[in-house]
Design a protein around this motif. Structure first.
Motif, mmCIF file in Angstrom:
data_model
loop_
_atom_site.group_PDB
_atom_site.id
_atom_site.type_symbol
_atom_site.label_atom_id
_atom_site.label_comp_id
_atom_site.label_asym_id
_atom_site.label_seq_id
_atom_site.Cartn_x
_atom_site.Cartn_y
_atom_site.Cartn_z
ATOM 1 N N ASN A 45 20.393 73.824 -5.984
ATOM 2 C CA ASN A 45 19.984 73.318 -7.296
ATOM 3 C C ASN A 45 21.024 72.363 -7.860
ATOM 4 O OD1 ASN A 45 18.419 73.236 -9.785
ATOM 5 N ND2 ASN A 45 20.037 74.503 -10.669
ATOM 6 N N ASN A 46 22.295 72.737 -7.759
ATOM 7 C CA ASN A 46 23.362 71.864 -8.259
ATOM 8 C C ASN A 46 23.388 70.537 -7.506
ATOM 9 O OD1 ASN A 46 24.201 73.811 -10.110
ATOM 10 N ND2 ASN A 46 25.702 74.697 -8.709
ATOM 11 N N THR A 47 23.157 70.603 -6.207
ATOM 12 C CA THR A 47 23.164 69.398 -5.376
ATOM 13 C C THR A 47 22.036 68.451 -5.766
ATOM 14 O OG1 THR A 47 24.059 70.664 -3.511
ATOM 15 C CG2 THR A 47 23.077 68.524 -3.013
ATOM 16 N N LEU A 48 20.826 68.996 -5.925
ATOM 17 C CA LEU A 48 19.682 68.160 -6.276
ATOM 18 C C LEU A 48 19.844 67.571 -7.671
ATOM 19 C CD1 LEU A 48 16.702 70.240 -4.811
ATOM 20 C CD2 LEU A 48 18.208 68.589 -3.690
ATOM 21 N N ASN A 49 20.354 68.356 -8.586
ATOM 22 C CA ASN A 49 20.603 67.841 -9.942
ATOM 23 C C ASN A 49 21.615 66.707 -9.915
ATOM 24 O OD1 ASN A 49 18.869 69.343 -11.612
ATOM 25 N ND2 ASN A 49 20.261 71.102 -11.620
ATOM 26 N N GLN A 50 22.654 66.862 -9.103
ATOM 27 C CA GLN A 50 23.678 65.820 -8.987
ATOM 28 C C GLN A 50 23.075 64.529 -8.460
ATOM 29 O OE1 GLN A 50 27.204 66.872 -6.704
ATOM 30 N NE2 GLN A 50 27.625 64.728 -6.206
ATOM 31 N N LEU A 51 22.264 64.624 -7.415
ATOM 32 C CA LEU A 51 21.644 63.435 -6.829
ATOM 33 C C LEU A 51 20.705 62.753 -7.814
ATOM 34 C CD1 LEU A 51 20.877 64.820 -3.257
ATOM 35 C CD2 LEU A 51 22.579 63.090 -3.858
ATOM 36 N N ARG A 52 20.004 63.557 -8.605
ATOM 37 C CA ARG A 52 19.095 62.981 -9.595
ATOM 38 C C ARG A 52 19.872 62.316 -10.728
ATOM 39 N NH1 ARG A 52 14.986 66.877 -12.764
ATOM 40 N NH2 ARG A 52 17.012 67.794 -13.321
ATOM 41 N N GLU A 53 20.910 62.985 -11.209
ATOM 42 C CA GLU A 53 21.708 62.438 -12.316
ATOM 43 C C GLU A 53 22.454 61.177 -11.914
ATOM 44 O OE1 GLU A 53 24.120 65.743 -13.349
ATOM 45 O OE2 GLU A 53 22.460 66.875 -14.267
ATOM 46 N N GLU A 54 22.832 61.099 -10.645
ATOM 47 C CA GLU A 54 23.528 59.898 -10.149
ATOM 48 C C GLU A 54 22.552 58.767 -9.848
ATOM 49 O OE1 GLU A 54 25.726 61.268 -6.782
ATOM 50 O OE2 GLU A 54 27.342 62.146 -7.986
ATOM 51 N N GLY A 55 21.257 59.047 -9.964
ATOM 52 C CA GLY A 55 20.248 58.023 -9.719
ATOM 53 C C GLY A 55 20.013 57.720 -8.253
ATOM 54 N N LYS A 56 20.462 58.610 -7.379
ATOM 55 C CA LYS A 56 20.314 58.359 -5.943
ATOM 56 C C LYS A 56 18.967 58.824 -5.390
ATOM 57 C CE LYS A 56 25.256 58.442 -4.901
ATOM 58 N NZ LYS A 56 26.344 59.103 -4.121
ATOM 59 N N VAL A 57 18.330 59.786 -6.072
ATOM 60 C CA VAL A 57 17.036 60.300 -5.645
ATOM 61 C C VAL A 57 16.137 60.475 -6.861
ATOM 62 C CG1 VAL A 57 15.790 62.164 -4.487
ATOM 63 C CG2 VAL A 57 18.079 61.528 -3.697
ATOM 64 N N LYS A 58 14.877 60.005 -6.742
ATOM 65 C CA LYS A 58 13.948 60.132 -7.861
ATOM 66 C C LYS A 58 13.142 61.430 -7.807
ATOM 67 C CE LYS A 58 13.202 55.395 -9.376
ATOM 68 N NZ LYS A 58 12.173 54.392 -9.793
ATOM 69 N N TYR A 59 12.616 61.749 -6.625
ATOM 70 C CA TYR A 59 11.775 62.939 -6.496
ATOM 71 C C TYR A 59 12.199 63.743 -5.273
ATOM 72 C CZ TYR A 59 8.802 60.337 -9.723
ATOM 73 O OH TYR A 59 8.329 59.631 -10.800
ATOM 74 N N PHE A 60 11.851 65.044 -5.310
ATOM 75 C CA PHE A 60 12.242 65.948 -4.241
ATOM 76 C C PHE A 60 11.036 66.730 -3.729
ATOM 77 C CE2 PHE A 60 15.860 65.309 -7.004
ATOM 78 C CZ PHE A 60 16.910 65.083 -6.130
ATOM 79 N N GLY A 61 11.106 67.095 -2.449
ATOM 80 C CA GLY A 61 10.065 67.918 -1.850
ATOM 81 C C GLY A 61 10.665 68.748 -0.736
ATOM 82 N N LEU A 62 9.820 69.554 -0.112
ATOM 83 C CA LEU A 62 10.238 70.391 0.998
ATOM 84 C C LEU A 62 9.442 70.014 2.240
ATOM 85 C CD1 LEU A 62 10.433 73.853 -0.812
ATOM 86 C CD2 LEU A 62 12.290 72.225 -0.398
ATOM 87 N N SER A 63 9.935 70.425 3.382
ATOM 88 C CA SER A 63 9.241 70.141 4.631
ATOM 89 C C SER A 63 9.237 71.401 5.490
ATOM 90 C CB SER A 63 9.943 68.996 5.369
ATOM 91 O OG SER A 63 9.337 68.763 6.624
ATOM 92 N N ASN A 64 8.037 71.779 5.955
ATOM 93 C CA ASN A 64 7.881 72.938 6.835
ATOM 94 C C ASN A 64 8.367 74.237 6.201
ATOM 95 O OD1 ASN A 64 6.858 71.454 9.216
ATOM 96 N ND2 ASN A 64 8.882 70.518 9.161
ATOM 97 N N HIS A 65 8.005 74.454 4.951
ATOM 98 C CA HIS A 65 8.297 75.702 4.244
ATOM 99 C C HIS A 65 6.984 76.432 3.989
ATOM 100 C CE1 HIS A 65 12.165 73.816 3.636
ATOM 101 N NE2 HIS A 65 12.620 74.856 2.964
#
Length: 207
Positions: A47-67
């Motif tokens: 969660n902290n990692t995804l929030n960091q990437l979003r706040e830094e503007g490096k990633v807009k949306y997130f998803g999962l694969s093969n879950h």
């Protein structure tokens, strides 16, 4: 020989995102998928990692694969970002994600699934056993009924008929096949009976 393993720790994910941005020569990634379920995943760290990437503007949306549904819900419980998709395999020779409830889970959560290997790696066209040969014949019969050009058009229409509004991930550079996939969004509609014919011939047992 090295052992295959999955890695969802923060340092690894951030390193891979930065590497992708450098290779793509862009400022952000539209959609980042966490690929495969890491049994050692730390949900709070993720969660902290995804929030960091979003706040830094490096990633807009997130998803999962093969879950599967439980794996998806477990990670979603701990994360602030909403996972907008789950990417998994689905084709007429492999319907496990209908059997295990993953497709129903997509409807429940309002997410749009992404289907990889929609043509079963080409086995649809070149059967290797009786099951695959029968499925090819079923698809050919429906192709004739719908007056379509190729059986891959039948498959695309079958995959896209689900009300979760799925996205097909084509693993081809064949321009004509790509065009047929686009055309499958419009034109003649597959009937419910035809859709269920493919599903049951694939091994799904109706209750």
């Amino acid at each position: 020989m090295r052992t295959r393993y999955f890695n969802s720790d923060s340092k690894y994910i951030i390193k891979q995102v930065n590497k992708s941005l450098e290779k793509l020569k862009c400022e952000y990634i539209d959609l980042l998928l966490i690929h495969m379920h890491d049994l050692l995943v730390n949900p709070k760290e993720l969660n902290n990692t995804l929030n960091q990437l979003r706040e830094e503007g490096k990633v807009k949306y997130f998803g999962l694969s093969n879950h599967n549904p439980l794996e998806f819900d477990t990670l979603q419980k701990y994360t602030d970002v909403k996972f907008v998709t789950n990417q998994f395999m689905l084709h007429p020779l492999g319907i496990e994600n209908y059997k295990n409830g993953t497709m129903t889970h997509c409807l429940k959560e309002g997410i749009h699934p992404m289907f990889w290997s929609p043509l079963a790696g080409g086995r649809i066209f070149n059967p290797t056993n009786a099951f695959e040969e029968n499925m090819k014949n079923v698809l050919e019969g429906i192709r004739q009924d719908l007056q379509l050009g190729e059986i891959d058009e039948v498959i695309y229409k079958w995959l896209l008929k689900h009300s979760s509004d799925p996205v097909i991930v084509l693993g081809t550079g064949n321009r004509e096949r790509i065009k047929r996939a686009l055309y499958s969004l419009e034109g003649v509609k597959m009937t419910r009976e035809q859709w269920y014919k493919i599903l049951t011939e694939a091994g799904y047992k109706l209750r």
